[in-house]
Design a protein around this motif. Sequence first.
Motif, PDB file in Angstrom:
ATOM      1  N   TRP A   1      -4.582   9.118   3.506  1.00  0.00           N
ATOM      2  CA  TRP A   1      -5.355   7.876   3.616  1.00  0.00           C
ATOM      3  C   TRP A   1      -4.522   6.675   3.985  1.00  0.00           C
ATOM      4  O   TRP A   1      -5.010   5.750   4.640  1.00  0.00           O
TER       5      TRP A   1
ATOM      6  N   TYR B   1      -9.626   8.677  -3.768  1.00  0.00           N
ATOM      7  CA  TYR B   1      -9.733   9.842  -2.875  1.00  0.00           C
ATOM      8  C   TYR B   1      -8.629  10.846  -3.184  1.00  0.00           C
ATOM      9  O   TYR B   1      -8.839  12.047  -3.273  1.00  0.00           O
ATOM     10  N   LEU B   2      -7.429  10.301  -3.289  1.00  0.00           N
ATOM     11  CA  LEU B   2      -6.270  11.166  -3.546  1.00  0.00           C
ATOM     12  C   LEU B   2      -6.475  11.971  -4.821  1.00  0.00           C
ATOM     13  O   LEU B   2      -6.306  13.201  -4.847  1.00  0.00           O
ATOM     14  N   SER B   3      -6.890  11.269  -5.888  1.00  0.00           N
ATOM     15  CA  SER B   3      -7.066  11.961  -7.164  1.00  0.00           C
ATOM     16  C   SER B   3      -8.183  12.985  -7.054  1.00  0.00           C
ATOM     17  O   SER B   3      -8.052  14.110  -7.555  1.00  0.00           O
TER      18      SER B   3
ATOM     19  N   TYR C   1       0.849   3.864  -3.135  1.00  0.00           N
ATOM     20  CA  TYR C   1       0.377   5.194  -2.794  1.00  0.00           C
ATOM     21  C   TYR C   1       1.516   6.210  -2.887  1.00  0.00           C
ATOM     22  O   TYR C   1       1.383   7.306  -3.434  1.00  0.00           O
TER      23      TYR C   1
ATOM     24  N   ALA D   1       0.566  18.626  -2.723  1.00  0.00           N
ATOM     25  CA  ALA D   1      -0.129  17.351  -2.623  1.00  0.00           C
ATOM     26  C   ALA D   1       0.857  16.229  -2.338  1.00  0.00           C
ATOM     27  O   ALA D   1       0.618  15.368  -1.471  1.00  0.00           O
TER      28      ALA D   1
ATOM     29  N   MET E   1       2.594   7.018  -6.434  1.00  0.00           N
ATOM     30  CA  MET E   1       1.702   7.974  -7.079  1.00  0.00           C
ATOM     31  C   MET E   1       1.983   9.393  -6.568  1.00  0.00           C
ATOM     32  O   MET E   1       2.062  10.347  -7.344  1.00  0.00           O
TER      33      MET E   1
ATOM     34  N   PRO F   1      -6.192  16.116   2.778  1.00  0.00           N
ATOM     35  CA  PRO F   1      -6.817  14.857   2.345  1.00  0.00           C
ATOM     36  C   PRO F   1      -5.866  13.917   1.608  1.00  0.00           C
ATOM     37  O   PRO F   1      -6.279  13.264   0.663  1.00  0.00           O
ATOM     38  N   PHE F   2      -4.603  13.875   1.970  1.00  0.00           N
ATOM     39  CA  PHE F   2      -3.653  12.961   1.320  1.00  0.00           C
ATOM     40  C   PHE F   2      -3.120  11.944   2.311  1.00  0.00           C
ATOM     41  O   PHE F   2      -2.051  11.392   2.147  1.00  0.00           O
TER      42      PHE F   2
ATOM     43  N   ALA G   1      -9.203  14.564  -4.391  1.00  0.00           N
ATOM     44  CA  ALA G   1      -8.735  15.704  -3.614  1.00  0.00           C
ATOM     45  C   ALA G   1      -7.889  16.626  -4.478  1.00  0.00           C
ATOM     46  O   ALA G   1      -8.025  17.852  -4.449  1.00  0.00           O
ATOM     47  N   LEU G   2      -7.038  16.012  -5.277  1.00  0.00           N
ATOM     48  CA  LEU G   2      -6.152  16.785  -6.139  1.00  0.00           C
ATOM     49  C   LEU G   2      -6.959  17.603  -7.140  1.00  0.00           C
ATOM     50  O   LEU G   2      -6.722  18.798  -7.349  1.00  0.00           O
TER      51      LEU G   2
ATOM     52  N   TYR H   1      -8.399   4.485  -1.858  1.00  0.00           N
ATOM     53  CA  TYR H   1      -7.525   5.554  -1.368  1.00  0.00           C
ATOM     54  C   TYR H   1      -7.017   6.391  -2.533  1.00  0.00           C
ATOM     55  O   TYR H   1      -6.961   7.612  -2.485  1.00  0.00           O
ATOM     56  N   LEU H   2      -6.626   5.685  -3.603  1.00  0.00           N
ATOM     57  CA  LEU H   2      -6.066   6.415  -4.737  1.00  0.00           C
ATOM     58  C   LEU H   2      -7.125   7.283  -5.386  1.00  0.00           C
ATOM     59  O   LEU H   2      -6.841   8.386  -5.860  1.00  0.00           O
TER      60      LEU H   2
ATOM     61  N   ASN I   1      -8.927  -0.291   1.417  1.00  0.00           N
ATOM     62  CA  ASN I   1      -8.797  -0.654   0.005  1.00  0.00           C
ATOM     63  C   ASN I   1      -7.941   0.380  -0.718  1.00  0.00           C
ATOM     64  O   ASN I   1      -8.278   1.562  -0.762  1.00  0.00           O
ATOM     65  N   LEU I   2      -6.848  -0.071  -1.274  1.00  0.00           N
ATOM     66  CA  LEU I   2      -5.877   0.843  -1.864  1.00  0.00           C
ATOM     67  C   LEU I   2      -6.454   1.630  -3.043  1.00  0.00           C
ATOM     68  O   LEU I   2      -6.251   2.835  -3.161  1.00  0.00           O
TER      69      LEU I   2
ATOM     70  N   LYS J   1       0.834  -1.202   0.000  1.00  0.00           N
ATOM     71  CA  LYS J   1       0.000   0.000   0.000  1.00  0.00           C
ATOM     72  C   LYS J   1       0.868   1.251   0.000  1.00  0.00           C
ATOM     73  O   LYS J   1       0.638   2.195  -0.761  1.00  0.00           O
TER      74      LYS J   1
END
Lengths: 483, 619
Positions: A229, B603-605, A167, A216, A170, A226-227, B607-608, B600-601, B596-597, A163
Motif C-alpha cells: 500500500w 489493510y496490512l493487518s 509502515y 509479510a 510495522m 497485499p503489503f 491481510a496478515l 493502509y495499516l 491515509n496511513l 508514511k
Amino acid sequence: MEIHLLKSEMAVALLMGWLLLVDLFMPRIPKRYLARTAVVFLLGITGWLVWTGAGVGERWMEGVLVGGGGMFVLDGLALWGKEFAFWAALFAMVAGMRFAGKDDDHLVERVFLQLAACLGMMLLASASHFALVFVALELVTVVFYVLVASRRHDGLSVEAGVKYLIYGAMSSGVMLYGMALVYGATGSLGFAETARVAAQPTPPMLLKMGLLLMLAGLGFKLAAAPFHWWAPDVYEGAPTPVTAFLATLSKGAGFVLLVRMLTVAFGGMKEFWLPVIGVMAGLSLLFGSLGGISQTSLKRLMGYSSVAHTGFMLLGVAAVSCAGLGGVLYYLTGYLLANALVFGVMCETSGENPYQEIREYAGLGARSRWLAGALLIGLLSLSGIPPLAGFVAKLLMFKAAWQGGMTVLLGIALLAAVVSLYYYLNVIRHMYAGEPVLTDGLRVPYGVKLLQGALAAGVVAVGFFPGPWWDGSLMIVRALAGR
Amino acid sequence: MLLWLILLLPLASFAVIGLFLLNRPRLASMVSAGTAVTTAILALAAIWKGNSVEPAAVFSWLRVSHLRIDFTPEWDRLAQLMTFVVTFVGALIHVYSLGYMKNDAGKARFFAYMSLFMFSMQGIVLAGNFVVMFVFWELVGLSSYLLIGFWYEKPGAAEAGKKALLVNKLGDFGFMVGILMVWSIFQTVDFQRLGEMAWLSVTGGNEMSAELKSWLMLMGLLLFCGVAGKSAQLPLHVWLPDAMEGPTPVSALIHAATMVAAGVYMLCRIFFFLAWIPDVLTVIAWVGGATALFAALCAVAQDDIKRVLAYSTMSQLGLMVMGVGLGGPAPAMFHLTTHAFFKALLFLAAGSVLVALHHEQNIWRMGGLRAKLPVTFLAFLAGMLALSGVPGLSGFFSKDEILMVAFARDKVLFGVGTAVSFLTAFYMTRLMAAVFAGRARSEAADHARETPAVMLMPLVILALLSVAAGYSFLGVKDALRDFAGFASAAQAGHSPLAFWILAGVPFAGIAAGWLMYRDVSRNDALACRAPLLHRLLAGRLWFDELYDALVRHGQGGLTTVLNWFDTWVVDCCGVKGVSLSTMCLGNLLRCFHSGNLQTYLIYLSLALVILIFWKLALF
C-alpha cells in the motif's frame, strides 16, 4: 570471523568514512567533485569485484566461501547481489547529482546515505543467518527513511517519509516477530539449522507462523500486494533519484533474500509457502497493472509498475524451478537497466516538472530526441516489447509458470502484461504525439548522453543476446539449489 | 576472422555513412566503394585459402530448449563461389556507381543502402541455418525496397518499391512457414545437421510413411515460395520488371547479378534435402521452365531497354531453377556465375547508354550508337553474344550444361530450353539492332558521347569475364563438380545431338532477329507484322491486370466485410467493452489507495490476519 571475506564491504565502508571526513574537514572542496570522486571509487570497487570474483575464484558462479560460523556466505548469488547493489547505487548517485543541481549543500551526505544502503544490500546478499538478515535489511530501510524525507522543504517528501517510516516500522516488527518464532521453533537463527527443521515431514506450527510473518515483512520490501500500500504514495513523494534507488535497490535486496531464504532455509516447506507466493504474485499483478491505468503522474505510475513487476518476478519464485529462480535474476538485470533509463530521464526533466505529470511530457520527442529515445527504450523494455531485455525476462517468467503448471496465474500475468502495456504506451503517446506545453529544447550534457546510450545499449544487448546473462543466472541458481 | 570481416565491413560502412556522412556525399561514396573493393580482396584471399581458412568463432545467438541458432559462417565450396560472385561483381558495380551517381542529390544515401545490401547479401551466402538465412533474406528484401524506391519522389519508383516488397513478402511468408515445418519435422534448422539427417534418410527413405511424404512435399513447396518471390518465378514474377525504376547500377547488382540469384543459391544450398522429395523437384523444374519461356516471350515485345534485360534476367533465372529442379545444381550455379557477369555487364552497358542519352529508355528513340559509343558497343556485344549462348563464350558453356541435364532427364523441358535459347538470341539481336545499328532516331542519340573511364573500366573487366568465364582454366566451371552437397545430383552424359542443336540455335535466333529488324524504323517490326501477338506479349499476358482485378474485387470485398466486423463487433463490443471494464476495475482498485496511513495499516493487518487464518487455521 574470517575478515578477508568482507573485503568489498570494507572497501565501501572505508569510502563512506573518507567521504564523511573530507566533507567535514575540507569544506572548501566543491561537493560535486567529492560526489564524483565517490562515483569513480565505487566504479573501481565494482570493477575489482567483477574482475576477481572477490576471491571466490574464476568460476565464481559455482564456488562458495563460508565465514562467521555459517552466518556469512560468499557464493554466486551473494556476488550477484553485491554487483546489483553497486550498479543500482551508481545509477542512483549519478541521477542524484543531476537532480540536485549545482549548489546543493547536502549532496555528499546523500551520497553517503546511498553508499550505506548499498552496503546494507551487500551484507544482505551474503546473509544466511536471520540476525544478520535483520541488521542488513534495517540498514537499507533506515537509510531509505532518511532519504525519502530528504527534501525537507517539500511537504510531499516529508509526508512520504513519515508514511514509509511508520509502515516500514510495522513491517519490520512483523518480520522480527516472525524471526523470533523461527528461533522458538528451531533454537537457532542460522539458515542451516532452520533448513533441518523445515525438512521434517510435519514442520512445527511455530515455524510456519514465523515464515508467514517474515513473508509479510518481505512483502513490504518488495512492494508485493497485499503489503504494497505504501508504494505509490512513497514513490510519488520521494525525491526522484531516491525513488529510482528505492525501485531498484530495495527490490533487488528483497528478491535476493527471498531466493536464498526460500531455497536454502525453507526449501523443505515448498508446499506450504508456494500458495502464499502464488497469491501474492496474482494480487501484485492485478493491483500493479489495473491500478496504474488512471494515474496522471509518471512517478506514481512507476510505483504501480513496480508492484506489477514484483508480481512477474514472484511468478518465477512460485514456479520453484531453477528456470524460474534464474529467470528472476535475469528479470532483475533488465529491470535495473530499464529503470535507470526511465528515472534518469525523469531527473533530467525534474526542474520544470517537479510532480512528473505525464501530460507535461508532451512534446518531449521534439524537444530532445535523445531523452525521448532513452525514455522510449526504457518504457518499452518495462512493458516487454521484443527484442529488449524486458521481453525475454517476461518470456522466461511465463515459461517457468507454464512449466510449473500454474495456468491461472499465467492467465493473470498475460492480462497484466497487456494492461500495463497500455499505461506505458500512454506515456509514449504523450511524448511523441501530445500537444506540447513547453517547446524550448532541452540541453543534455555529453556525460548523461553517454550513460543513457550505454544503458540503452545494455537493454538491447541483454534482450537480443540473452545467452550469457541467462546462463550465468541459471548457473548461480543451480549451484544454490545443489548445495 | 576473415569471414567476419567480409560480412561486417559493409555493415560498418553503412553505419558510418548513415550516422555521420550523409552530408558529405563524396566521402560517403569513397567509403562505400572502398569497403566494397576491400571486401572483394579479402574474399579472394579467403577463397585462396579455401577450406583451410581458420574456422570463424561460433557465435551462439539463441538457445531455447533444443532449438539452437548459431551465427556460424558456412564456408564450403558453394559459399566460396557465391561469395566470389557477390563481392567481385559488387565491387565493380560500386566503382561504376561512382560515375553513374556522380551528380545525384541523394548520393550518400545511395551508397549507404548499397553497403547495407552488400552486408545482407553476404549474410545470405554465409548463413549456416534457415533462421539466420531468413533474417538476411528479409534484410536483402528491405535494401532492395529502399533502392528500387531510391528516387522516391518519382511516383513510379515508389510504387515499384512497394510492389516488390509486397510480392516478396507473399513469397517470404511461405518461406517462413516452410522453415517452421522444417523445424517441426526435423527438430533442427541447421543445414549441416539436416544434411546428416538426410543422408540417413536416403538409405531408409523407402520406409517413409505416405503422411510424412505429403508433409515433406508441402514443406518443400513452401520453401520454394521464398525462391519464387526472390528470384521472380511465376506467379510471383510481377515485381521484377517494375523494379527497373531503380538506378541502373542497382538493377545490375541486385536485380540481375546477385539478389535475384539468391533464390537459386538457396535451392542449391538445400539441394541435398530437396533431392529427397523428387515430386517437389519436378514442380520446381516445371515452374522454372515455364518462367523461362514466358519471360523470353515477353522480352520480345518490350520497348524499354531495361525491361528487355529484366525479362531476360527472369528467363535466365527460370533456366537456373529448371536446372536445379532437374537435378543439376552444379550447372545451375555455373550458369548463375556466368550470368552474373554478362547480365551485370549488359545492365552496366545499358546504364552507360542511358547516361549518354540523358535517360532516354525507349529503344526506338536510340539507334546508330555503334560509332558514338564504341567501348560501350563492344561491351554490350560481348554480353549479348554470351547471353545468347554463342559457342565459345561463357554463356554457351553454362547453358549447355543445364540443357544437357534437361536432355537426359526430360525431353519436353529440353524443348522449352531450346526455345528459350532461340528467343534469347532473337530478342537480343533485336535490342542490338535497335540501339546500335542504323541511324540515330532522336536528338539525344545524335549527340551522344562516350561515358567517363570510371564507368568503362568495370565494363571492360566484366566483358573479359563474360567471354572467358566458361573455360575451365578459370576454375568456375569445375568449382562445384565434386561438391559433397550435390552428391545425389544427376550426372548428365554428353549427347552429340543435343550439342549440335544447342550450338546451332543461337545462330538461328540471331539470323531471324537480324532478318526481321535489319532496317529499323521508328516502330517495332513485330507490331506491324503480327499486331495481335505483339499486343499480347507487350501486355505481358496481362498478369498485372489480373492481379489488380483480383486484389480489387476479391480482397476489396473481403476488406469491406472485415471493416464492418471490426467497426461494429470488435471495436464496439470487444475493445470498448474491455477497455471500459478494465478502466472501471482500475478505478475501483485505486480507491484502496486513499493516501491515509491508518487505512493502509488496517489493510496490512487485515491481510496478515487473513493469510494466517488461511494457512494455519483452516488447514
